[in-house]
Design a protein around this motif. Structure first.
Motif, PDB file in Angstrom:
ATOM      1  N   PHE A 214      23.810  -3.159  31.692  1.00 25.86           N
ATOM      2  CA  PHE A 214      24.762  -3.966  32.270  1.00 25.86           C
ATOM      3  C   PHE A 214      25.568  -4.570  31.383  1.00 25.86           C
ATOM      4  O   PHE A 214      26.526  -4.811  31.493  1.00 25.86           O
ATOM      5  N   THR A 215      25.043  -5.866  30.576  1.00 28.60           N
ATOM      6  CA  THR A 215      25.817  -6.129  29.458  1.00 28.60           C
ATOM      7  C   THR A 215      26.512  -5.186  28.561  1.00 28.60           C
ATOM      8  O   THR A 215      27.979  -5.212  28.310  1.00 28.60           O
ATOM      9  N   GLY A 216      25.724  -4.241  28.097  1.00 33.57           N
ATOM     10  CA  GLY A 216      26.655  -3.126  27.670  1.00 33.57           C
ATOM     11  C   GLY A 216      27.319  -2.139  28.075  1.00 33.57           C
ATOM     12  O   GLY A 216      28.506  -1.924  27.757  1.00 33.57           O
ATOM     13  N   ILE A 217      27.110  -2.096  29.271  1.00 38.08           N
ATOM     14  CA  ILE A 217      28.323  -1.707  30.377  1.00 38.08           C
ATOM     15  C   ILE A 217      30.126  -2.759  30.099  1.00 38.08           C
ATOM     16  O   ILE A 217      30.747  -1.973  29.804  1.00 38.08           O
ATOM     17  N   SER A 218      29.275  -3.657  30.278  1.00 39.68           N
ATOM     18  CA  SER A 218      30.646  -4.505  30.220  1.00 39.68           C
ATOM     19  C   SER A 218      31.302  -4.348  29.037  1.00 39.68           C
ATOM     20  O   SER A 218      32.555  -4.878  28.695  1.00 39.68           O
TER      21      SER A 218
ATOM     22  N   PHE B 277      14.529   5.106  24.575  1.00 39.22           N
ATOM     23  CA  PHE B 277      14.241   4.484  24.766  1.00 39.22           C
ATOM     24  C   PHE B 277      13.676   4.024  26.128  1.00 39.22           C
ATOM     25  O   PHE B 277      13.037   3.778  26.974  1.00 39.22           O
ATOM     26  N   ILE B 278      14.910   3.320  26.767  1.00 41.59           N
ATOM     27  CA  ILE B 278      15.360   2.543  27.720  1.00 41.59           C
ATOM     28  C   ILE B 278      15.354   3.415  29.220  1.00 41.59           C
ATOM     29  O   ILE B 278      14.192   3.594  29.924  1.00 41.59           O
ATOM     30  N   PHE B 279      15.533   4.990  29.023  1.00 39.61           N
ATOM     31  CA  PHE B 279      15.138   6.205  30.027  1.00 39.61           C
ATOM     32  C   PHE B 279      13.768   6.725  29.806  1.00 39.61           C
ATOM     33  O   PHE B 279      13.188   7.337  31.408  1.00 39.61           O
ATOM     34  N   PHE B 280      13.625   6.571  28.626  1.00 39.72           N
ATOM     35  CA  PHE B 280      11.862   6.612  28.589  1.00 39.72           C
ATOM     36  C   PHE B 280      11.223   6.655  28.746  1.00 39.72           C
ATOM     37  O   PHE B 280      10.190   6.944  29.847  1.00 39.72           O
ATOM     38  N   LEU B 281      11.590   4.612  29.218  1.00 41.70           N
ATOM     39  CA  LEU B 281      10.331   3.493  29.458  1.00 41.70           C
ATOM     40  C   LEU B 281      10.355   3.532  31.282  1.00 41.70           C
ATOM     41  O   LEU B 281       9.558   3.954  31.952  1.00 41.70           O
TER      42      LEU B 281
ATOM     43  N   PHE C 141       9.835  -6.058  34.197  1.00 39.71           N
ATOM     44  CA  PHE C 141      10.485  -5.351  32.782  1.00 39.71           C
ATOM     45  C   PHE C 141      12.136  -4.714  33.402  1.00 39.71           C
ATOM     46  O   PHE C 141      12.964  -5.168  32.469  1.00 39.71           O
ATOM     47  N   ILE C 142      12.322  -4.073  34.802  1.00 50.03           N
ATOM     48  CA  ILE C 142      13.895  -3.702  34.802  1.00 50.03           C
ATOM     49  C   ILE C 142      14.529  -4.688  35.326  1.00 50.03           C
ATOM     50  O   ILE C 142      16.050  -4.451  34.905  1.00 50.03           O
ATOM     51  N   ILE C 143      14.180  -5.713  35.533  1.00 54.06           N
ATOM     52  CA  ILE C 143      15.230  -7.089  35.740  1.00 54.06           C
ATOM     53  C   ILE C 143      15.869  -6.976  34.576  1.00 54.06           C
ATOM     54  O   ILE C 143      17.267  -6.582  33.871  1.00 54.06           O
ATOM     55  N   VAL C 144      15.195  -7.566  33.808  1.00 55.23           N
ATOM     56  CA  VAL C 144      15.808  -8.068  32.471  1.00 55.23           C
ATOM     57  C   VAL C 144      16.528  -5.998  31.789  1.00 55.23           C
ATOM     58  O   VAL C 144      17.330  -7.395  30.624  1.00 55.23           O
ATOM     59  N   LEU C 145      15.371  -5.785  31.701  1.00 54.93           N
ATOM     60  CA  LEU C 145      16.213  -4.563  31.341  1.00 54.93           C
ATOM     61  C   LEU C 145      17.703  -4.115  31.780  1.00 54.93           C
ATOM     62  O   LEU C 145      18.492  -3.508  30.915  1.00 54.93           O
TER      63      LEU C 145
END
Length: 162
Positions: free
Chosen positions: A30-34, A85-89, A21-25
């Motif tokens: 980082f796709t968003g950062i790109s 949601f990303i940071f909640f998880l 999960f952490i790897i895929v997240l």
């Protein structure tokens, strides 16, 4: 219920699930950062240009127009909700590590402050408070650093013995 250090006692299949999960997240994050870099929004003038347009400048390679209110509300709504949601998880996973409690508290709470500052800053910059681009830049950078530290810490803690 004791949460501190709970990650160490999880079965290996749960640890593998969390690691996947952490790897895929992280790939998604980082796709968003790109994408941010692609739109030249990784520096203050690019942030301003991305939301306020550049049609008044003489020499531009790509013409950009000021975003409309509906588009701004859509951008803000989707980003605030999804990143929350990303940071909640991720924060839930940080909570069960054996990191020092003050560090855990910072890694769990700071991203929500940065979300408000980053996307609130984008909105207020769009409304005319141009100095907010600096707040957006600083808070966005801090949010990404906290993501890196938290995701890295969870991955390390998954395979560290208690």
């Amino acid at each position: 219920m004791q949460l501190h250090g709970r990650i160490h006692s999880l079965p290996s299949y749960v640890k593998q699930f969390i690691a996947a999960f952490i790897i895929v997240l992280s790939v998604g994050y980082f796709t968003g950062i790109s994408f941010v870099r692609q739109t030249d929004s990784d520096h203050p003038s690019g942030i301003e240009e991305n939301y306020l347009g550049n049609e008044n400048q003489e020499e531009v390679t790509v013409m950009k127009f000021k975003k409309g209110e509906r588009e701004m509300l859509t951008i803000l709504h989707t980003h605030v909700l999804s990143i929350s949601f990303i940071f909640f998880l991720l924060g839930g996973l940080v909570a069960i590590t054996s990191l020092p409690k003050r560090l855990k508290g910072f890694l769990m709470i700071e991203p929500f402050v940065s979300i408000l500052l980053t996307f609130g800053g984008i909105y207020f910059m769009w409304k005319g408070m141009l100095w907010m681009k600096w707040i957006v830049m600083i808070s966005g950078t801090l949010m990404t650093l906290v993501y890196l530290i938290a995701a890295g810490a969870v991955l390390i803690q998954l395979f560290k013995r208690e």
